[in-house]
Structures are given as C-alpha cells and as structure tokens.
Write an enzyme that holds these catalytic residues in place. Structure first.
Site, PDB file in Angstrom:
ATOM      1  N   GLU A   1       7.688 -22.152   7.252  1.00  0.00           N
ATOM      2  CA  GLU A   1       8.053 -21.312   8.394  1.00  0.00           C
ATOM      3  C   GLU A   1       9.185 -21.910   9.215  1.00  0.00           C
ATOM      4  OE1 GLU A   1       5.533 -22.147  12.307  1.00  0.00           O
ATOM      5  OE2 GLU A   1       4.336 -21.175  10.755  1.00  0.00           O
TER       6      GLU A   1
ATOM      7  N   GLU B   1       0.806  -1.218   0.000  1.00  0.00           N
ATOM      8  CA  GLU B   1       0.000   0.000   0.000  1.00  0.00           C
ATOM      9  C   GLU B   1       0.841   1.271   0.000  1.00  0.00           C
ATOM     10  OE1 GLU B   1      -3.114   0.301  -0.396  1.00  0.00           O
ATOM     11  OE2 GLU B   1      -3.829  -1.746  -0.140  1.00  0.00           O
TER      12      GLU B   1
END
Length: 303
Positions: A116, A85
C-alpha cells in the site's frame, strides 16, 4: 515522516466499546450492532456526492469508458468484489468495471508487505490496463491517505479522467485531489483501527450504489428487474424465465419460447413478447435505442 494516526477519525478510540472485552457475548454483539446502525445514516449524508459519481460513471459507460476501483487491503478487496459481480448480474464486458489492489492478485487472499505504500505500483497498475481520459477512477481507502491510491489518483487526473475518492476521514489527502469526494463519516470503530468494520461496511454500501446506479442509468434494469443477467447456471436460467414472465406477465412456456428464439437474451425476449415481434426485429430495436427496453417499445408503438 511520522504518520499521525491520532488525527484520523477511523483510528480513534470508541467510548461505546472501551470495555467490550468485559461484556457478555450478547451485550458485546449489541454494541457492534448499535455502531453498525450508524453506517447507513453516514452514507445517506453523502447522497448528493454519490449522485454525481453515478452520473459520471454512467456517462463514461455510454461513451465506452470504464469504471476502475483502486485500493489496498480491505478497500481493494471490496472494489474487486463489486467489480466481479457486474458481468454475471448485468451482462457487462469483464473489462467495463475493474478492481485493482495493491500487491496484485496475491493480495486478494493475503496481505502483501508494504504494497500500500508503493506509489509507483499505483501508477503502473493503471498503465497496465491502458487507463485513459474516458475512464473513471474511484480510489478507495478508509484512511484517505494510502500512497498506492493517492499516486493512482494523481495519474488519473493527469490523464484527464474523472476521479472520486471513497474515504472515511474528513479532509483527507485523497478527498482534496479528486473531482468527487465520497466521505461517509462512520466514526471510530468498535475495535480501534479495525476499519474493515464500519468503514468497510460503508464502502460496500457506496460501491453497491455506484455500480447499481450506473447500470440502471444505462438500461441494464427494467422496472427493478436485472434484464441483462447472464444465465451461467441452472438458477440463473430459471431467473431469466422468471424475469421475462414478470416483465411481460406472460406464461412460462411463452417466456421460454421467446428466450430460446433469441439465444437467452432477456431484453430481446421481453421486447419480443410485449411488442409481438420476431427476435431479429426486437434485437434491432434494442440496438437502435442503446439497449433501453422502454425506448425500444416506444419506437415499436407498443408503449
């Protein structure tokens, strides 16, 4: 090595929701809402640490450094969301704020098995973007122990970069190895272990503060206006016009004329109108003042 989930606050069982499956829909949602109310207070409690992080990120930006987020699962996706953004909102280069997620692009939309836990991947992902001492790394993991993120933080420290850890468990492995631990303690989730809920909300709030604060500190905001917004669609073209009008109190036609003269650059248009300058003059003033409108106007004797 056995992983003791019971030692983590985020894995605890919440007494407020132990019988949530027996509640009416309205009462169920009330429980969720009541728990969510605790999140902002948890973030408030770590404002001094967030302040340190914002100042470090802003300093890095001013020296040409980058902000890099690193996480897995929900945490990684939130980092990518925040990073993505920044260019349209603040006109930043797309490489200034980067989001890395364990498992790569595929993991944005679906889980990648064991990603992960891959420490080597955490290091290699930083090497692939040329991470260096000028950058800031923010590791994100509700648990505070994700191996992919821990390894990335270790590598960032070796590079001499500023590091921060955004976690929701006290005294986590990540918090112990970074310069700036960011630990909003939101407590156990409504659905046990579902850290995309309160923990995810806390992470989103903090990430918003990190980038918004750093953008304000580096001149991307004038008053409360996003003066570097990119006009990539019809709505944003009109937003630029509105921003110039709000910043200068000029008429719509004058705002449009100024924007047209400087190729749609809000900051330049604002300095043009307030300083009664030509586009080239306004652009030079901004360049001389690192993009800060107020300083540019002061130099022009208009403020």
């Amino acid at each position: 090595m056995k992983l003791d989930l019971n030692a983590m606050v985020t894995e605890g069982r919440n007494p407020a929701s132990e019988n949530i499956d027996q509640l009416s829909t309205a009462d169920m949602l009330r429980v969720i809402n009541n728990e969510d109310k605790k999140v902002a207070l948890a973030v408030e409690a770590i404002l001094p640490e967030i302040t340190r992080a914002v100042d470090a990120i802003a300093a890095a930006f001013m020296q040409g450094g980058r902000l890099v987020y690193c996480g897995a699962g929900t945490s990684g996706r939130l980092g990518i969301l925040d990073a993505s953004e920044c260019p349209p909102t603040y006109g930043t280069p797309r490489e200034q704020v980067i989001g890395l997620i364990a498992g790569g692009h595929t993991a944005i939309l679906q889980a990648v098995e064991n990603a992960e836990d891959n420490r080597e991947m955490g290091v290699n992902d930083l090497k692939s973007i040329g991470f260096n001492a000028q950058d800031v790394l923010v590791g994100i993991a509700a648990s505070g122990r994700t191996p992919y993120v821990v390894a990335a933080l270790d590598y960032a420290r070796e590079c001499g970069a500023v590091t921060a850890a955004l976690t929701c468990n006290p005294d986590s492995a990540m918090a112990k190895i970074v310069d700036i631990p960011l630990t909003p303690l939101v407590g156990p989730e409504v659905v046990t272990g579902s850290s995309r809920m309160k923990a995810g909300t806390a992470q989103k709030l903090v990430l918003n503060m990190l980038t918004t604060g750093a953008m304000i500190r580096t001149g991307k905001v004038y008053g409360n206006l996003m003066v570097d917004v990119e006009a990539t669609n019809q709505k944003l073209v009109q937003r630029q016009v509105n921003i110039v009008m709000q910043a200068t109190e000029c008429a719509e036609e004058e705002a449009k004329t100024a924007l047209a003269a400087c190729d749609g650059h809000c900051k330049t248009a604002i300095v043009m109108v307030l300083g009664q300058l030509q586009a080239a003059e306004a652009k030079a003033l901004l360049a001389n003042n690192q993009g800060f409108i107020r300083q540019a106007l002061q130099q022009a004797g208009a403020q």
